[in-house]
Scaffold this motif. Structure first.
Motif, PDB file in Angstrom:
ATOM      1  N   THR A 364      31.402  39.636  44.404  1.00 46.76           N
ATOM      2  CA  THR A 364      31.478  39.177  45.794  1.00 46.76           C
ATOM      3  C   THR A 364      32.765  39.680  46.448  1.00 46.76           C
ATOM      4  OG1 THR A 364      32.666  37.131  45.290  1.00 46.76           O
ATOM      5  CG2 THR A 364      30.247  37.077  45.121  1.00 46.76           C
ATOM      6  N   LEU A 365      32.810  39.611  47.764  1.00 47.42           N
ATOM      7  CA  LEU A 365      34.013  40.015  48.485  1.00 47.42           C
ATOM      8  C   LEU A 365      35.195  39.132  48.108  1.00 47.42           C
ATOM      9  CD1 LEU A 365      32.608  40.777  52.060  1.00 47.42           C
ATOM     10  CD2 LEU A 365      33.117  42.384  50.225  1.00 47.42           C
ATOM     11  N   ASP A 366      34.954  37.832  47.955  1.00 47.02           N
ATOM     12  CA  ASP A 366      36.029  36.923  47.569  1.00 47.02           C
ATOM     13  C   ASP A 366      36.568  37.273  46.183  1.00 47.02           C
ATOM     14  OD1 ASP A 366      35.919  35.551  49.929  1.00 47.02           O
ATOM     15  OD2 ASP A 366      34.701  33.900  49.151  1.00 47.02           O
ATOM     16  N   GLU A 367      35.671  37.606  45.261  1.00 47.40           N
ATOM     17  CA  GLU A 367      36.104  37.982  43.922  1.00 47.40           C
ATOM     18  C   GLU A 367      36.913  39.276  43.953  1.00 47.40           C
ATOM     19  OE1 GLU A 367      32.577  36.090  41.096  1.00 47.40           O
ATOM     20  OE2 GLU A 367      32.251  38.020  42.099  1.00 47.40           O
ATOM     21  N   GLN A 368      36.443  40.216  44.755  1.00 44.91           N
ATOM     22  CA  GLN A 368      37.192  41.473  44.841  1.00 44.91           C
ATOM     23  C   GLN A 368      38.558  41.246  45.487  1.00 44.91           C
ATOM     24  OE1 GLN A 368      34.969  44.690  46.592  1.00 44.91           O
ATOM     25  NE2 GLN A 368      36.309  46.238  45.711  1.00 44.91           N
ATOM     26  N   ASP A 369      38.608  40.359  46.456  1.00 46.85           N
ATOM     27  CA  ASP A 369      39.897  40.029  47.077  1.00 46.85           C
ATOM     28  C   ASP A 369      40.867  39.434  46.049  1.00 46.85           C
ATOM     29  OD1 ASP A 369      39.323  40.944  49.598  1.00 46.85           O
ATOM     30  OD2 ASP A 369      38.620  39.002  50.343  1.00 46.85           O
ATOM     31  N   ARG A 370      40.344  38.614  45.129  1.00 45.47           N
ATOM     32  CA  ARG A 370      41.201  38.056  44.079  1.00 45.47           C
ATOM     33  C   ARG A 370      41.803  39.158  43.216  1.00 45.47           C
ATOM     34  NH1 ARG A 370      38.017  34.003  40.496  1.00 45.47           N
ATOM     35  NH2 ARG A 370      39.848  34.386  39.167  1.00 45.47           N
ATOM     36  N   VAL A 371      40.977  40.149  42.869  1.00 42.08           N
ATOM     37  CA  VAL A 371      41.453  41.269  42.050  1.00 42.08           C
ATOM     38  C   VAL A 371      42.519  42.055  42.803  1.00 42.08           C
ATOM     39  CG1 VAL A 371      40.805  43.386  40.836  1.00 42.08           C
ATOM     40  CG2 VAL A 371      39.227  41.436  40.868  1.00 42.08           C
ATOM     41  N   ILE A 372      42.218  42.379  44.058  1.00 39.11           N
ATOM     42  CA  ILE A 372      43.141  43.176  44.870  1.00 39.11           C
ATOM     43  C   ILE A 372      44.472  42.453  45.054  1.00 39.11           C
ATOM     44  CG2 ILE A 372      43.524  44.077  47.204  1.00 39.11           C
ATOM     45  CD1 ILE A 372      40.433  44.603  47.274  1.00 39.11           C
ATOM     46  N   THR A 373      44.396  41.166  45.377  1.00 37.08           N
ATOM     47  CA  THR A 373      45.620  40.373  45.591  1.00 37.08           C
ATOM     48  C   THR A 373      46.459  40.317  44.331  1.00 37.08           C
ATOM     49  OG1 THR A 373      44.555  39.028  47.298  1.00 37.08           O
ATOM     50  CG2 THR A 373      46.505  38.102  46.222  1.00 37.08           C
ATOM     51  N   CYS A 374      45.830  40.100  43.192  1.00 37.96           N
ATOM     52  CA  CYS A 374      46.553  40.022  41.926  1.00 37.96           C
ATOM     53  C   CYS A 374      47.278  41.334  41.630  1.00 37.96           C
ATOM     54  CB  CYS A 374      45.587  39.681  40.794  1.00 37.96           C
ATOM     55  SG  CYS A 374      46.378  39.468  39.188  1.00 37.96           S
TER      56      CYS A 374
END
Length: 391
Positions: A364-374
């Protein structure tokens, strides 16, 4: 904050898989083989443009059958891509063969025609030409098959395409896995489409495929009793799992599009970070981006792949290093290796700087955002630490 597990490449099921599996139960075809297996073979062969296909228990089994069909035996040399998973190599050892490892190039991360040419020149001088060449299409990127086939044709050596990671990829408009004598696909649980576990051998040589089908079914002779004149294997795919594969195959194009979109979003997110480079896409084809992979320069960023993996793990995010090259594996380290250029191994550099990010088609976009932010936070933290230490 949501801290649920984000996986590297989880299975992604649709609705049709259940229908085909239920068909197997309704018709009592839950034993090995059956209508789903036959249909799956036909449908996949048609999808990739091959004349035939044999459904097997794994991609490894498919490589093994291809090597046997080419007569690989004890002492025979087989050239193999070094930057790959060990399943590309193990079947060579099954038959007592000698793997010779070929580096990749930085432009594609796939087999280097330059290294392959040098390997052939030496083999020709020493009168040790290989029985076969196994080309691995890495992370959904097709190798430069025109250049590779030209070299192999010069020495009359057949090519096996390990397309385990590249179903759905194209090379000059033609499906990955259909440019050599044999092609193999994997339907392991982490692949673009899955049968839980399974594989496929494809070729335009339908007589050879019939022989592979015979060997893979315990080499049972056509007699009313159980008659065996040759060594056989229990390698066939079950009818139930083939039903899953049929449903998955219908969604292949959608799954490829989703993974490419995941890659593109990562690429945009990291475009302004000096020292991060995404795996390139060769101009001659369309990659599936089975896994989104990138390199990170620790000198520029102050951050190593190990740093990122540690932080991602702490955030409950699964990521992995790029494949450890075969020539560096303890089991295989004493076999010959031909780098892209003498003294310069691209595979080693990619392993030391590369990382694979969560890439599933259901991400999901939210999951990808978590990866990117980390990742961004880790690089920023390391960059500040590096600046403080140098002050």
């Amino acid at each position: 904050m949501n801290n649920s597990r984000i996986y590297l490449s989880p299975p992604h099921l649709g609705s049709r898989e259940r229908e085909y599996v239920e068909l197997a139960f309704r018709t009592n075809w839950i034993a090995p083989l059956g209508p789903n297996v036959d249909q799956f073979e036909r449908e996949l062969a048609e999808k990739v443009g091959a004349k035939g296909a044999v459904a097997l228990s794994s991609g490894t089994a498919a490589i093994h059958m291809a090597l046997k069909l080419l007569g690989v035996g004890r002492g025979d040399r087989v050239f193999v891509s070094s930057l790959t998973f060990i399943a590309s190599v193990n079947p060579v050892l099954y038959e007592g063969g000698v793997p010779v490892f070929i580096d990749c190039d930085a432009e594609t991360w796939t087999m280097s025609p330059q290294a392959l040419e040098r390997a052939f020149e030496e083999a020709h001088r020493n009168k040790q030409l290989p029985r076969a060449v196994i080309v691995v299409h890495l992370y959904g990127q097709n190798a430069d098959m025109d250049a590779i086939n030209e070299i192999c044709a010069k020495y009359r050596v057949p090519v096996i395409e390990d397309a385990a990671e590249s179903l759905g990829t194209t090379y000059k408009g033609q499906s990955s896995g259909t440019h050599g004598k044999f092609g193999i696909y994997s339907f392991n649980g982490n692949k673009i489409i899955t049968t839980s576990g399974g594989g496929m051998l494809v070729s335009d040589d339908t007589a050879a495929l019939s022989k592979a089908r015979f060997w893979a079914t315990q080499a049972r002779e056509p007699q009313p009793h159980y008659e065996h004149a040759e060594l056989g294997y229990n390698y066939r795919l079950s009818n139930v799992l083939a039903g899953i594969g049929r449903g998955q195959l219908e969604l292949l194009d959608d799954r490829v599009a989703a993974r490419r979109a995941v890659f593109d979003r990562y690429k945009r997110a990291f475009a302004d970070i000096e020292g991060i480079n995404m795996m390139p896409e060769a101009e001659y084809g369309r990659a599936t981006r089975w896994l989104t992979t990138m390199t990170i320069d620790p000198i520029i960023t102050g951050c190593t792949p190990a740093d990122l993996l540690e932080r991602l793990t702490e955030a409950n995010i699964e990521a992995r290093p790029v494949w450890k090259p075969m020539h560096r594996q303890p089991l295989l380290q004493y076999y010959p290796y031909f780098p892209h250029e003498p003294g310069s191994s691209v595979s080693d550099t990619l392993f030391e700087q590369g990382i694979c990010l969560p890439s599933g088609s259901s991400l999901t976009l939210d999951e990808q955002d978590r990866v990117i932010t980390c990742i961004k936070q880790t690089i920023q933290m390391n960059s500040r630490r590096m600046s403080h230490e140098s002050a």
